[in-house]
Each structure stands twice: as structure tokens, then as C-alpha cells.
Scaffold this motif. Structure first.
Motif, short mmCIF file in Angstrom:
data_model
loop_
_atom_site.label_atom_id
_atom_site.label_comp_id
_atom_site.label_asym_id
_atom_site.label_seq_id
_atom_site.Cartn_x
_atom_site.Cartn_y
_atom_site.Cartn_z
N LEU A 277 0.83 -1.21 0.00
CA LEU A 277 0.00 0.00 0.00
C LEU A 277 0.86 1.26 0.00
O LEU A 277 0.56 2.24 -0.69
CB LEU A 277 -0.94 0.01 1.22
CG LEU A 277 -2.00 -1.09 1.27
CD1 LEU A 277 -2.78 -1.03 2.57
CD2 LEU A 277 -2.94 -0.99 0.08
N ARG A 278 1.95 1.23 0.77
CA ARG A 278 2.82 2.42 0.83
C ARG A 278 3.54 2.63 -0.50
O ARG A 278 3.72 3.77 -0.95
CB ARG A 278 3.80 2.28 1.99
CG ARG A 278 3.09 2.43 3.34
CD ARG A 278 3.89 1.88 4.49
NE ARG A 278 5.04 2.70 4.80
CZ ARG A 278 6.13 2.26 5.44
NH1 ARG A 278 6.20 0.98 5.80
NH2 ARG A 278 7.10 3.07 5.71
N ILE A 279 3.95 1.54 -1.16
CA ILE A 279 4.58 1.68 -2.48
C ILE A 279 3.54 2.21 -3.49
O ILE A 279 3.84 3.10 -4.30
CB ILE A 279 5.19 0.34 -2.94
CG1 ILE A 279 6.37 -0.05 -2.04
CG2 ILE A 279 5.62 0.41 -4.41
CD1 ILE A 279 6.96 -1.42 -2.33
N HIS A 280 2.34 1.67 -3.41
CA HIS A 280 1.25 2.14 -4.28
C HIS A 280 1.05 3.65 -4.14
O HIS A 280 0.98 4.39 -5.14
CB HIS A 280 -0.03 1.39 -3.90
CG HIS A 280 -1.30 1.95 -4.46
ND1 HIS A 280 -2.02 2.94 -3.83
CD2 HIS A 280 -1.97 1.68 -5.61
CE1 HIS A 280 -3.08 3.25 -4.57
NE2 HIS A 280 -3.07 2.49 -5.65
N ASP A 281 1.00 4.13 -2.90
CA ASP A 281 0.75 5.56 -2.66
C ASP A 281 1.95 6.42 -3.08
O ASP A 281 1.78 7.51 -3.63
CB ASP A 281 0.45 5.80 -1.17
CG ASP A 281 -0.87 5.18 -0.74
OD1 ASP A 281 -1.62 4.70 -1.62
OD2 ASP A 281 -1.16 5.16 0.48
#
Ligand code: OSB
Ligand code: MG
Length: 372
Positions: A277-281
Motif C-alpha cells: 500500500l505504501r509503495i502504491h501511494d
């Protein structure tokens, strides 16, 4: 409504072997079967399930199936069994002190997300922040003779897959692309080198600019970021990073240095949803699109991948193609099949699929029950 923390009462760790319908060859070797850890976590009469994406030998990344089985049994699962967690972040915090081993820790984290979503009676996509009832999918075609590859491209284009990815390696690149592009001038086409080239191949890689590829996936070393930035500055085709991105820090460094203009997120490769999720954001902040890769998963891992793919920055078709392309029979009761390049999101709480226990038994190499 308030939700009490979930206490993980028991775990079931299996090693599962599923034969592949056809061998799958990439630059690092050929796979003829899928051998993987399958983990079930139990709490309050609910089960959460996930599979590990490591290979028997460390040829894609450095984790191995045998190593992961031991690490899960001896270290990761004892850390969480008998403990209560209010959310996946609390579980992650318990596993945080250990380094690396992203695929093994993802197995635990992803099973907990499934469990947590079921305890809240929500589809996993809703907890992750995704939406929609189907995702765009492409297909990843292994290395093989060019005429046969042309037939496989034709068949998958006819089925409606939204993007064709061809595996390449030195000696199996330019002639392949010439043939495929000549026959399919308009198809969304990408290549994946699985780290088979170096900067010494820059002149050859620059010639890939002539084939209108959407991107070239992981041309250089699995643990490199710097050389990819050098290569990206010398070619027009966007570079997509796969193996090189295993942490949020890897993604930040790649984005800041323009080492990749697309990122393949494999939730197993990055240690679970917390990091995915953090990489996505982070990618969204850089206006860099992402897509969900695959590791020839069974229906359990495939369902996880589909839920993740419903997040807003997954704007490129993923590799989560029909299960029937890989296996004569899958270990879940539902069928995960794409139609016209769209894969439906499995409905129901959690990942939305359930184990076919009888068939699972017949493909289980070993099974052990662990409790607190
Ligand atoms: O690099 O994306 C990769 C399969 C095994 C190991 C590495 C990769 C792949 C694939 C297949 O490309 C993706 C899939 O269909 O699951
Ligand atoms: Mg790849």
C-alpha cells in the motif's frame, strides 16, 4: 460497532505441490510445477489464508521454499500464535525486527488480512481501499520457439487479454520482437528480462525502443537501482521494476532517481500489504503507474492479487490471468477465470474464495498444525 482484537489461536502450515499444465521458462530457468507454503490462521472460528511466492531455488529472488518453511515454523508463526492483534499494523510491528525474508513474512501478513477482513465481514478490497468488481488483466508468456510464441500471442489476444508480456533473455529478444510486432502491430506489448542483461548490453536494449513497448520489465540485476537509472536515461521505453523493489525505500530511491517509470507490485515480494500500500501511494505521488505481478499462484494467492489490483493507481493490466492457464485443477472451490481481459473480483468476505479441502489433501506434500 467496535471490534475486539483478533487472537490467533492456531495455524496450519502446508507444503503444496501443483503440477503446471505447461512448463514456464524465464531467463533464470524452467518451472514445471508450483511448490508453495500454504498458511491458514485461525481466530474466533474464522480462517485466513495465504500462500508464499518463493521458489524452491533462489533464482528469482533469494528466498527458498525450504528456508521459508523453516522460518515460518520456527520463528514467524511462534511470534504471532497466541497473540491478539487489533489490525495488521500491530502484527507487522511484531515481525519488524527481522530483516529481509519478505516472501515468508508476507505469507503471515496476508493470511492475517484475510482473517481480519472476514472478522469485519468485508471483502478484502474494501479494507485495502480498492473498489470495482473486475480488473483488467494481461498475460505473461514464457520463453519458447518463436512460431509457437506467435500462436500463443494470437490465442491470448483473441481471448481479450489487455496486454501481452513476453519473457526475453540474451539471444531471445530482437528476432522475437520483430516477429511479434510484425504480426500484432497494435497490441499492448511488454517484455520481462528477469535481470538477464547488464549495462554492457545498452546498445541492444536501446534497439527495443523500436518496438513501441509499454515498458521493459527488470532488464538489469535483481538487486540494482543505480544502473537502471543510467539505462533509463539512455532509452525512451519506460523501465518497469520488479525484483529490485522489495521495500518502500527501494521504491523511493528508484522514483527519486528515475530508475523506473512503472512499478510491478507483487504483494509477496514486498513483505505484504502494509508495504504494498505504501509503495502504491508513493508511486501515485510521483505519477508513476503500478500493476500487480504474479508468481504462478494458486487460487489463494491469485485471489489476493485480484483484491490488491482494485486500488486506484493499478492503472496498467496485471499478470493475474485465468487459473486454468496454469493448472488442470486449482485448490479453491471457485473458478478464477478472465473473460475479455477482465477478471472478476471474488465476492464475499476476505479474499472471497474457499479451499477445496479434498483436492488440497491430494496435493499436500506435508501438513502441520501449530498452536500457542
Ligand atoms: O518476473 O513476473 C515475473 C513468474 C515467475 C517468476 C517471475 C515472474 C513470473 C511471471 C508470471 O511473469 C506471472 C504470472 O502469470 O503469474
Ligand atoms: Mg517480472
Amino acid at each position: 460497532m467496535t471490534q475486539a482484537p483478533l487472537r490467533i489461536e492456531a495455524a496450519e502450515l502446508r507444503l503444496v505441490r501443483l503440477p503446471l499444465l505447461t512448463p514456464f521458462t524465464i531467463a533464470t530457468g524452467t518451472m514445471t510445477e508450483k511448490l508453495f507454503p500454504l498458511l491458514t490462521l485461525r481466530a474466533d472460528g474464522i480462517e485466513g489464508c495465504a500462500e508464499g511466492v518463493m521458489d524452491p531455488l533462489p533464482d528469482y529472488l533469494e528466498e527458498t521454499t525450504a528456508g521459508a518453511m523453516a522460518f515460518l515454523r520456527d520463528a514467524l508463526l511462534p511470534q504471532v500464535l497466541g497473540k491478539a492483534f487489533a489490525n495488521p499494523a500491530e502484527l507487522n510491528a511484531r515481525l519488524a525486527p527481522w530483516r529481509g525474508n519478505q516472501m515468508a513474512r508476507a505469507t503471515v501478513e496476508m493470511a492475517f488480512w484475510d482473517l481480519w477482513a472476514k472478522s469485519l465481514n468485508l471483502p478484502l478490497q474494501s479494507l485495502l481501499g480498492g473498489f470495482g468488481d473486475a480488473i483488467d488483466v494481461g498475460v505473461s508468456l514464457g520463453i519458447g520457439p518463436i512460431p509457437g510464441t506467435l500462436d500463443r500471442v494470437a490465442a491470448h489476444v483473441a481471448q481479450g487479454y489487455k496486454r501481452i508480456k513476453l519473457k526475453i533473455m540474451p539471444g531471445h529478444d530482437l528476432a522475437l520482437l520483430q516477429a511479434v510486432r510484425a504480426a500484432f502491430p497494435d497490441v499492448h506489448l511488454t517484455v520481462d528480462a528477469n535481470s538477464a542483461y547488464t549495462l554492457a548490453d545498452t546498445a541492444l536494449l536501446q534497439r527495443l525502443d523500436g518496438f513501441a513497448l509499454d515498458y521493459i520489465e527488470q532488464p538489469l540485476a535483481w538487486d540494482d537501482i543505480h544502473d537502471h537509472a543510467t539505462l533509463q536515461a539512455r532509452m525512451a521505453t519506460p523501465i518497469c521494476l520488479d525484483e529490485s523493489i522489495r521495500t518502500v525505500e527501494h521504491a523511493r530511491k528508484a522514483l527519486q532517481t528515475d530508475a523506473g517509470r512503472v512499478i510491478n507490485i507483487k504483494v509477496g515480494r514486498v513483505g505484504g500489504y502494509h508495504t504494498a500500500l505504501r509503495i502504491h501511494d508513493l508511486c501515485a505521488a510521483f505519477s508513476v503507474p503500478v500493476w500487480c505481478g504474479g508468481m504462478l499462484e494458486s487460487g489463494i494467492g491469485r485471489a489476493h492479487n485480484i483484491h490488491l489490483s482494485t486500488l486506484p493507481n493499478f492503472t496498467r493490466p496485471g499478470d493475474t490471468s485465468s487459473s486454468s492457464r496454469y493448472f488442470a485443477r486449482d485448490i479453491i472451490e471457485q473458478r478464477l477465470e478472465a473473460t475479455t481481459g477482465r477478471m472478476p473480483v471474488p465476492q464475499g468476505p476476505g479474499i472471497g474464495v474457499t479451499l477445496d479441502r479434498d483436492f488440497l489433501k491430494s496435493v499436500t506434500v506435508s501438513a502441520e498444525s501449530l498452536s500457542a
